[in-house]
Design a protein around this motif. Structure first.
Motif, PDB file in Angstrom:
ATOM      1  N   VAL A  40      42.944  37.037  35.118  1.00 36.23           N
ATOM      2  CA  VAL A  40      43.386  38.413  35.328  1.00 36.23           C
ATOM      3  C   VAL A  40      44.110  38.568  36.665  1.00 36.23           C
ATOM      4  O   VAL A  40      45.154  39.209  36.751  1.00 36.23           O
ATOM      5  CB  VAL A  40      42.169  39.368  35.251  1.00 36.23           C
ATOM      6  N   GLY A  72      42.243  36.836  26.283  1.00 42.36           N
ATOM      7  CA  GLY A  72      42.883  36.848  27.603  1.00 42.36           C
ATOM      8  C   GLY A  72      41.831  36.977  28.677  1.00 42.36           C
ATOM      9  O   GLY A  72      40.708  36.507  28.513  1.00 42.36           O
ATOM     10  N   ASN A 100      41.615  45.010  24.716  1.00 35.51           N
ATOM     11  CA  ASN A 100      40.959  46.139  25.386  1.00 35.51           C
ATOM     12  C   ASN A 100      41.399  47.476  24.783  1.00 35.51           C
ATOM     13  O   ASN A 100      41.007  48.531  25.269  1.00 35.51           O
ATOM     14  CB  ASN A 100      41.200  46.098  26.902  1.00 35.51           C
TER      15      ASN A 100
HETATM   16  S1  SF4 Z   1      40.053  44.190  29.895  1.00 35.01           S
HETATM   17 FE1  SF4 Z   1      38.995  42.258  29.584  1.00 35.01          FE
HETATM   18  S2  SF4 Z   1      40.307  40.711  30.537  1.00 35.01           S
HETATM   19 FE2  SF4 Z   1      40.986  42.728  31.289  1.00 35.01          FE
HETATM   20  S3  SF4 Z   1      39.917  42.968  33.235  1.00 35.01           S
HETATM   21 FE3  SF4 Z   1      38.685  43.957  31.620  1.00 35.01          FE
HETATM   22  S4  SF4 Z   1      37.231  42.383  30.944  1.00 35.01           S
HETATM   23 FE4  SF4 Z   1      38.857  41.355  32.089  1.00 35.01          FE
END
Ligand code: SF4
Length: 231
Positions: A40, A72, A100
């Motif tokens: 990330v 991802g 997400n």
């Molecule tokens: S959406 Fe998923 S990949 Fe993105 S920061 Fe949050 S936990 Fe991490």
């Protein structure tokens, strides 16, 4: 393409299927409990894997593998994702997408074109707590709601899931999450686990007993409600 991880075989990422997992770098959220900090925060520091190399490997292993999990980071941010998935589907493999939920346009395109067989979408928290939970001041709540509605249309198999931390979630948040996903096929409570690559260490998980109580509260909202990640 920003592919920064490839696991040739897993039994964990695509439940019920022997699969490979492809990790895309970059994410539009910054969830403090995220356990993929390098993907990330510094995806470019990780070696990029050419998509041709991945497709070649999938071709060689298509008699062994049943599917591919695309994860991802946030894969729906990747320009060219749809075409890439078409190439995977052409190999006769099932495709699971982890998302997400912030990009309903891409999700809709994939669903309408039959390019995904299973979607696992995070519902990070109740609407009021989204900002703190995703580490961003701008919250794409409208997009999250649209993605939830798309999956509730039952075009493919799917699950909603929440990584549960003591610091960010109270039991009453789960009633609001339940209302949001009411009628869902499946919802998973994922107990938080500390790992080396977490963005902000120091979160804690609820006990099995506490999670069981939350589980009971959620039963009216989804056909299947389960707890993951507790021994
Ligand atoms: S959406 Fe998923 S990949 Fe993105 S920061 Fe949050 S936990 Fe991490």
């Amino acid at each position: 393409m920003r592919i920064h991880g490839f696991q040739k075989t897993t039994l964990l990422d695509y439940p019920g299927h022997l699969a490979a997992t492809i990790f895309f770098g970059g994410c539009n959220f910054l969830c403090p409990f995220c356990h993929n900090a390098s993907l990330v925060l510094y995806p470019d520091s990780l070696p990029a894997i050419p998509k041709e190399e991945i497709l070649d490997t999938l071709k060689k292993r298509k008699g062994i593998l049943e599917g591919v999990c695309i994860t991802g980071g946030e894969p729906t941010l990747e320009v060219g994702l749809t075409d890439f998935i078409k190439e995977i589907k052409a190999l006769g493999l099932l495709v699971k997408l982890d998302t997400n939920g912030s990009n309903p346009l891409v999700l809709k395109e994939l669903l309408l074109n039959g390019l995904v067989d299973y979607v696992a979408m995070d519902v990070k928290n109740s609407p009021d707590k989204y900002s703190a939970t995703i580490g961003k001041s701008t919250i794409p709540l409208k997009n999250i709601s649209e993605s939830i509605k798309l999956l509730l249309m039952d075009k493919v198999d799917y699950e909603f899931r929440t990584t549960v931390t003591k610091e960010l979630h109270t039991p009453s948040d789960f009633i609001l999450i339940g209302e949001w996903i009411k009628g869902a096929k499946a919802y998973f409570l994922q107990s938080y686990k500390e790992s080396e690559d977490v963005i902000s260490p120091g979160f804690h998980s609820y006990s099995r007993k506490e999670l069981n109580e939350i589980h009971l509260m959620l039963l009216p909202y989804a056909s299947k409600v389960e707890i993951r990640g507790v021994d």
